[in-house]
Write a protein that holds these residues in place. Structure first.
Motif, short mmCIF file in Angstrom:
data_model
loop_
_atom_site.label_atom_id
_atom_site.label_comp_id
_atom_site.label_asym_id
_atom_site.label_seq_id
_atom_site.Cartn_x
_atom_site.Cartn_y
_atom_site.Cartn_z
N ARG A 330 -23.09 -10.64 -49.51
CA ARG A 330 -21.90 -11.03 -48.74
C ARG A 330 -22.21 -12.18 -47.79
N ALA A 331 -23.45 -12.23 -47.29
CA ALA A 331 -23.85 -13.36 -46.46
C ALA A 331 -23.88 -14.65 -47.28
N CYS A 333 -21.98 -15.30 -49.75
CA CYS A 333 -20.59 -15.71 -49.96
C CYS A 333 -20.06 -16.52 -48.77
N ARG A 334 -20.49 -16.14 -47.57
CA ARG A 334 -19.98 -16.80 -46.37
C ARG A 334 -20.75 -18.06 -46.00
N ALA A 335 -21.84 -18.34 -46.71
CA ALA A 335 -22.65 -19.53 -46.39
C ALA A 335 -21.84 -20.80 -46.57
N LYS A 336 -22.08 -21.76 -45.69
CA LYS A 336 -21.31 -23.00 -45.70
C LYS A 336 -21.76 -23.96 -46.79
N GLU A 340 -27.82 -23.32 -46.48
CA GLU A 340 -27.72 -22.03 -45.81
C GLU A 340 -27.97 -20.89 -46.79
N GLN A 341 -27.50 -21.04 -48.02
CA GLN A 341 -27.78 -20.03 -49.03
C GLN A 341 -29.28 -19.93 -49.30
N CYS A 366 -17.65 -10.46 -53.34
CA CYS A 366 -16.66 -11.14 -52.49
C CYS A 366 -15.63 -11.83 -53.37
N GLU A 368 -12.51 -12.14 -53.03
CA GLU A 368 -11.50 -12.89 -52.29
C GLU A 368 -11.97 -14.31 -51.95
N ILE A 369 -13.29 -14.50 -51.81
CA ILE A 369 -13.83 -15.82 -51.50
C ILE A 369 -14.04 -16.63 -52.77
#
Length: 566
Positions: A330-331, A333-336, A340-341, A366, A368-369
């Motif tokens: 999930r982190a 998925c949120r990486a910019k 960052e990944q 994720c 939804e992302i």
């Protein structure tokens, strides 16, 4: 003192056949400790097994049961090794025959004192014997009674149930001592431990020799129970109950065997919980997101995260728990961005780069992302197939017949999809020629011999593309005689010989799920059967950079190459 091999033989009573695999450099400390501990345990258990039978008269059935039970004991201690040298089917047949006789005699000799209990025991014994019969059928390569996980685990559970019912029958009979009954209940605990280890194989067992040694020593408890059952068969002269102190020790041992495996399987919350490893059979398939229930999506991501598909490293090492992997997913998925990944993967101990965390994997944690930018990844397999079919049909519809008024005996128009990186062109070939593959390679080697970009090799002709494209519109037509040349409007027109040795000439069809080939089935262009033909290839590139090809095939004996345009 004498070395690892002698230590193994002294404790395990068998040669170490796989020492090169398990302990090439000798036993490690845990294995040596396990062997020394097992030596003491097995010596004590062996003393219990070899005690003399209790005196007293036996009827014919009881005598037969005693002999068969002692045969089981002999098989467990000694006979298993020579039997293991025989085909597996022999061992399976021997076990089925032996336990069929024992189960029948159990029903006749034990005083169950309840018809219902005897009937239940008979039904459970029958299921247990069905499991042995199923194993024999498997060894003989005959149709099995059932091979699903439910059947396998059901048959395994029947063995535990049969032991429980036999101990209950012994207790109701009254001739067997508390020590024998305790050994029976300990046997149930051993079976439960074996089942637990099978369920958790790969996480507790891991193939370590120390575990093998411990399980071998614990398994001897069942042999103690069988030997005690045979020893105390006489109705008269029932051995005296052990003193209270010994009974307390027995109760503690039974409780330990029953409870400790359960306690061992309970891990602290912060410990790594592993549902799958890279070798888990449940992870071989890659289901579509749309086909999974919400509760199944985390499991799909864990499988992908631990996969070594292609021989590479997994996205996350096996030392990372399921909970941590889901959190890392999930982190990601949120990486910019990819940097960052990559930092997240490095923090998790991954040996793979940021490219390893693709949307096709992250969609499971994720949706939804990922679905916002890749909605196609949210489809089910049926939806994906329908979308693929619609896409191919749409691409085929973009292509038009460049000779609509000149009808061939057979003809077709479709989009031809090329391999994106370095595909030379498309083949017109006799697919049933015995040397089809070899001739296709030769045609490919000759495609750049001149500017026409057409390679000829017997029954294979490879027509190259002139523009840098990944697909082109292709029309094929077959005529009974040479059609008019009509070179106007085309950039290149070339005519080459081709042979059909089987009576077929066609263009490869991409098929369902394919990546290269015609978007629709192509007809047989060898309309006159086996023989020699002429192939005329028309090529042009329009103002939009789209490439169009027209392939005309007709009978002809000439073996010349003719450049008609330019």
């Amino acid at each position: 003192m004498l070395g690892d091999a002698w230590l193994w033989v002294a404790v395990e009573w068998s040669p170490l056949a796989h020492m090169e695999f398990y302990a090439r450099d000798g036993f490690d400390t845990p294995t040596v400790v396990a062997l020394l501990g097992a030596a003491l345990a097995k010596a004590a258990l062996l003393w219990l097994i070899l005690r003399a039978p209790a005196p007293g008269p036996l009827d014919r059935r009881a005598k037969a049961l005693r002999r068969l039970l002692y045969l089981v004991v002999a098989n467990s201690l000694v006979l298993w090794y020579p039997i293991a040298l025989l085909p597996d089917a022999v061992d399976a047949a021997f076990q089925l025959t032996l336990w069929t006789a024992i189960d029948v005699l159990y029903l006749l000799v034990i005083r169950w004192r309840s018809r219902l209990l005897r009937a239940v025991a008979g039904a459970v014994f029958a299921v247990e014997l069905a499991g042995m019969a199923n194993e024999l059928l498997d060894e003989l390569d005959l149709p099995e009674l059932g091979s699903s996980d439910v059947v396998v685990w059901g048959l395994m559970a029947s063995g535990v149930a049969a032991t429980i019912l036999t101990v209950v029958g012994q207790w109701r009979d009254g001739r067997w001592s508390r020590g024998t009954l305790a050994a029976g209940w300990l046997s149930v605990g051993v079976y439960a431990l074996v089942i637990a280890l099978n369920l958790l194989s790969g996480r507790i067992y891991s193939g370590h020799l120390a575990m093998l040694v411990m399980m071998d020593a614990v398994g001897l408890v069942s042999t103690v129970w069988i030997a005690a059952t045979a020893r105390e068969l006489p109705v008269e002269g029932r051995p005296a109950d052990p003193p209270p102190a010994r009974r307390r020790v027995i109760r503690v041992a039974v409780a330990a065997v029953a409870v400790l495996p359960v306690i061992a399987m309970i891990h602290p919350e912060e410990a790594a919980h592993l549902t799958y490893t890279h070798g888990s059979t449940d992870c071989y398939a890659r289901p579509s997101f749309g086909d999974l229930k919400p509760a199944e999506r985390d499991a799909a991501f864990l499988c992908r995260a631990r996969s070594r598909e292609g021989g590479g490293s997994p996205m996350f090492p096996d030392s990372v728990s399921d909970q941590a992997i889901l959190a890392y997913g999930r982190a990601l998925c949120r990486a910019k961005d990819s940097d960052e990944q990559e930092a997240i993967l490095a923090r998790a101990g991954s040996k793979r780069s940021a490219g390893a965390a693709g949307p096709w994997d992250l969609v499971y944690v994720c949706p939804e992302i990922v679905g916002a930018t890749h909605p196609e990844l949210l489809r089910s397999a049926a939806e994906t197939e329908a979308a693929y079919t619609a896409y191919i049909a749409g691409e085929n519809a973009k292509c038009r017949d460049p000779w609509p008024r000149t009808k061939g005996v057979v003809q077709a128009t479709a989009k031809y999809f090329l391999f994106a990186d370095g595909d030379h062109g498309y083949l017109v070939q006799d697919p049933e020629d015995e040397a089809a593959d070899e001739l296709a390679e030769q045609a490919m080697d000759k495609v750049y011999d001149d500017s026409s970009l057409i390679g000829v090799a017997g029954s294979a002709v490879l027509v190259g593309h002139v523009a840098d494209v990944i697909d082109l519109c292709l029309t094929v037509k077959a005529f009974r005689a040479a059609p008019p040349r009509r070179t106007a409007g085309w950039d290149q027109v070339n005519e080459v010989p081709i042979v059909s040795r089987s009576g077929r000439l066609t263009v490869p069809y991409m098929g369902e799920g394919g990546e290269v080939g015609a978007g629709a089935p192509m007809p047989n262009l060898a309309i006159a059967g086996k023989g020699r033909y002429r192939l005329r290839a028309y090529v042009r590139v329009d103002d939009a950079g789209e490439e169009q090809h027209l392939v005309v095939v007709f009978p002809g004996a000439s073996g010349k190459r003719v450049k008609l345009k330019p």
